[in-house]
Design a protein around this motif. Structure first.
Motif, PDB file in Angstrom:
ATOM      1  N   GLN A 213      38.361  32.968  29.563  1.00 27.57           N
ATOM      2  CA  GLN A 213      37.226  33.563  28.864  1.00 27.57           C
ATOM      3  C   GLN A 213      37.609  34.803  28.061  1.00 27.57           C
ATOM      4  O   GLN A 213      36.862  35.215  27.182  1.00 27.57           O
ATOM      5  CB  GLN A 213      36.128  33.896  29.866  1.00 27.57           C
ATOM      6  CG  GLN A 213      35.546  32.658  30.547  1.00 27.57           C
ATOM      7  CD  GLN A 213      34.510  32.999  31.592  1.00 27.57           C
ATOM      8  OE1 GLN A 213      33.612  33.786  31.335  1.00 27.57           O
ATOM      9  NE2 GLN A 213      34.650  32.419  32.778  1.00 27.57           N
ATOM     10  N   ARG A 309      31.848  41.081  19.605  1.00 31.84           N
ATOM     11  CA  ARG A 309      31.033  39.915  19.895  1.00 31.84           C
ATOM     12  C   ARG A 309      31.835  38.912  20.718  1.00 31.84           C
ATOM     13  O   ARG A 309      33.054  38.787  20.534  1.00 31.84           O
ATOM     14  CB  ARG A 309      30.570  39.264  18.585  1.00 31.84           C
ATOM     15  CG  ARG A 309      29.680  40.176  17.750  1.00 31.84           C
ATOM     16  CD  ARG A 309      29.526  39.664  16.331  1.00 31.84           C
ATOM     17  NE  ARG A 309      28.959  38.316  16.294  1.00 31.84           N
ATOM     18  CZ  ARG A 309      28.876  37.586  15.181  1.00 31.84           C
ATOM     19  NH1 ARG A 309      29.363  38.066  14.035  1.00 31.84           N
ATOM     20  NH2 ARG A 309      28.336  36.390  15.214  1.00 31.84           N
ATOM     21  N   THR A 312      32.141  32.455  21.761  1.00 29.29           N
ATOM     22  CA  THR A 312      31.372  31.532  22.602  1.00 29.29           C
ATOM     23  C   THR A 312      32.131  30.229  22.850  1.00 29.29           C
ATOM     24  O   THR A 312      33.108  29.913  22.155  1.00 29.29           O
ATOM     25  CB  THR A 312      30.033  31.195  21.938  1.00 29.29           C
ATOM     26  OG1 THR A 312      30.291  30.452  20.725  1.00 29.29           O
ATOM     27  CG2 THR A 312      29.256  32.463  21.601  1.00 29.29           C
ATOM     28  N   GLU A 314      31.097  27.292  22.157  1.00 27.24           N
ATOM     29  CA  GLU A 314      30.958  26.460  20.959  1.00 27.24           C
ATOM     30  C   GLU A 314      32.005  26.846  19.906  1.00 27.24           C
ATOM     31  O   GLU A 314      32.606  25.964  19.262  1.00 27.24           O
ATOM     32  CB  GLU A 314      29.554  26.613  20.379  1.00 27.24           C
ATOM     33  CG  GLU A 314      28.452  25.992  21.226  1.00 27.24           C
ATOM     34  CD  GLU A 314      28.097  26.832  22.454  1.00 27.24           C
ATOM     35  OE1 GLU A 314      27.438  26.295  23.369  1.00 27.24           O
ATOM     36  OE2 GLU A 314      28.494  28.030  22.505  1.00 27.24           O
ATOM     37  N   GLN A 315      32.223  28.147  19.740  1.00 25.51           N
ATOM     38  CA  GLN A 315      33.224  28.599  18.774  1.00 25.51           C
ATOM     39  C   GLN A 315      34.638  28.265  19.232  1.00 25.51           C
ATOM     40  O   GLN A 315      35.488  27.865  18.428  1.00 25.51           O
ATOM     41  CB  GLN A 315      33.066  30.107  18.545  1.00 25.51           C
ATOM     42  CG  GLN A 315      31.788  30.451  17.793  1.00 25.51           C
ATOM     43  CD  GLN A 315      31.379  31.906  17.954  1.00 25.51           C
ATOM     44  OE1 GLN A 315      31.728  32.573  18.937  1.00 25.51           O
ATOM     45  NE2 GLN A 315      30.636  32.427  16.989  1.00 25.51           N
TER      46      GLN A 315
END
Length: 394
Positions: A213, A309, A312, A314-315
């Motif tokens: 992550q 930021r 994610t 999805e990214q």
């Protein structure tokens, strides 16, 4: 602006090229190849500055790997794999960082990360046993990262599984000689590793999910630099795919030099044959596109992290999809080049065949398997939540 390390690699390229055949014959990097990589500083590009590294932008790292792979695919591969390890080491306990780099900031670290053993909890850490394959460049490394499943007292992996990346010094593991007999990337020396009951202190481990992550591991390690807040599955594949793209760039360069004066069996010179020239340019455009898209993906992730930021899921999936596609696109283009290089391209003294074999060997790595990555990315693009098993390696 081109990073100073990339400039160094380009300046030292003739030495790397001259050593490439010896590296292949040895089945591991030659002493000259190692010397050039150390002199250029490629392995320290992602290393933190407090331990003698450059903490460079990952885009610059990828370009350095490509520059190495353009002249020696095996050396480029080892740089692409091994060059990411200092990035993860920066996320580990400061005690192990000091053990690895305290006396020599140019210490190299090997892997693999795929789970090959079980870590059984014991007082102060774990007892580790297992067998791992594909430890690229391992002969030249003094430490290693290994993927391990946490086990119960009987040595059975826990369910649901928990995976650690464990860190060991050379004295605690065995390199299995004569375990790297392959047809491509022969000089990477990606040998097997065996361990039988080694003790791993708790501080020499890091949770694989936290590293995946990015942000969590960086916070725990006290790293605020943008570089160390990136996700593992954006960083680790970067170096490997950069090597593959760089190898195809080397194939293209060798092809240009070989074809410039070649006359085909038809009696037509290649430089006067519109069909050959069309095919060359089409392939060259695909290789260039693969390079651009790979660098774009990691740059977008970096910009997100730099802006505070999260990157994610999805990214991350999109970056992985495109990264996989880059490798296949470049290798397919290389096939078009090699198929038009004539029978003499098969001769072992012609570097074209080595670049071609190395590029195909690079596609065999697990991070280049497209099926599950493409499947999962399509689901996320449709707004469908993928299952846990579909989120692996993203």
């Amino acid at each position: 602006m081109t990073h100073e390390i990339v400039q160094q690699v380009e300046a030292l390229a003739p030495r790397l090229a001259a050593a490439a055949d010896e590296t292949e014959r040895l089945g591991k990097l030659s002493s000259e190849s190692v010397a050039v990589v150390r002199e250029a500083g490629v392995m320290r590009m992602l290393q933190p500055k407090d331990h003698g590294g450059f903490a460079a932008h990952p885009r610059d790292f990828a370009e350095a790997v490509m520059a190495v792979a353009r002249v020696c695919g095996s050396t480029g591969w080892v740089c692409g794999v091994g060059g990411v390890h200092p990035w993860e080491m920066a996320l580990c306990d400061r005690r192990v960082q000091e053990e690895v780099w305290g006396d020599d900031p140019d210490t190299w670290i090997a892997s693999p990360y795929m789970v090959g053993g079980v870590a059984v909890p014991t007082e102060g850490g774990y007892t580790l046993s297992g067998h791992w394959q594909f430890s690229s460049g391992t002969d030249h490394c003094d430490w290693i990262f290994l993927g391990a499943a946490v086990g119960d007292a009987q040595g059975n992996p826990l369910s649901p599984p928990r995976v650690l990346h464990v860190i060991l010094p050379r004295r605690d593991y065995t390199i299995v000689e004569d375990s790297w007999n392959v047809m491509g990337l022969c000089g990477t020396g990606s040998k097997d590793i065996r361990i039988d009951g080694a003790f791993v202190p708790e501080y020499r481990t890091i949770d694989a999910n936290e590293v995946a992550q990015g942000e969590i591991a960086a916070q725990r390690a006290g790293r605020s630099e943008t570089l160390y807040r990136l996700p593992f599955w954006s960083m680790f594949p970067l170096g490997i795919t950069a090597a593959v793209v760089g190898i195809t760039e080397g194939l293209l360069t060798a092809h240009y030099g070989y074809q410039a004066g070649r006359t085909m069996a038809t009696g037509v010179k290649v430089k006067e044959d519109p069909y050959s020239l069309y095919a060359i340019s089409e392939a060259a455009a695909d290789i260039a596109a693969a390079r651009t898209q790979l660098l774009d993906g990691i740059s977008r992730a970096y910009d997100l992290a730099d802006a505070g930021r999260p990157v994610t899921f999805e990214q991350r999936a999109l970056i992985r999809r495109n990264q996989v596609s880059c490798a296949w696109r470049a290798v397919r283009a290389g096939d078009q080049i090699f198929a038009r290089s004539g029978g003499n391209a098969l001769r072992t003294d012609n570097p074209l065949q080595r670049f071609w074999r190395d590029s195909h060997a690079g596609l065999q790595h697990a991070i280049h398997v497209p099926g599950s990555i493409y499947h999962t990315t399509a689901l996320t693009e449709m707004g469908i939540e993928p299952a846990a098993a579909q989120r692996i390696l993203i």
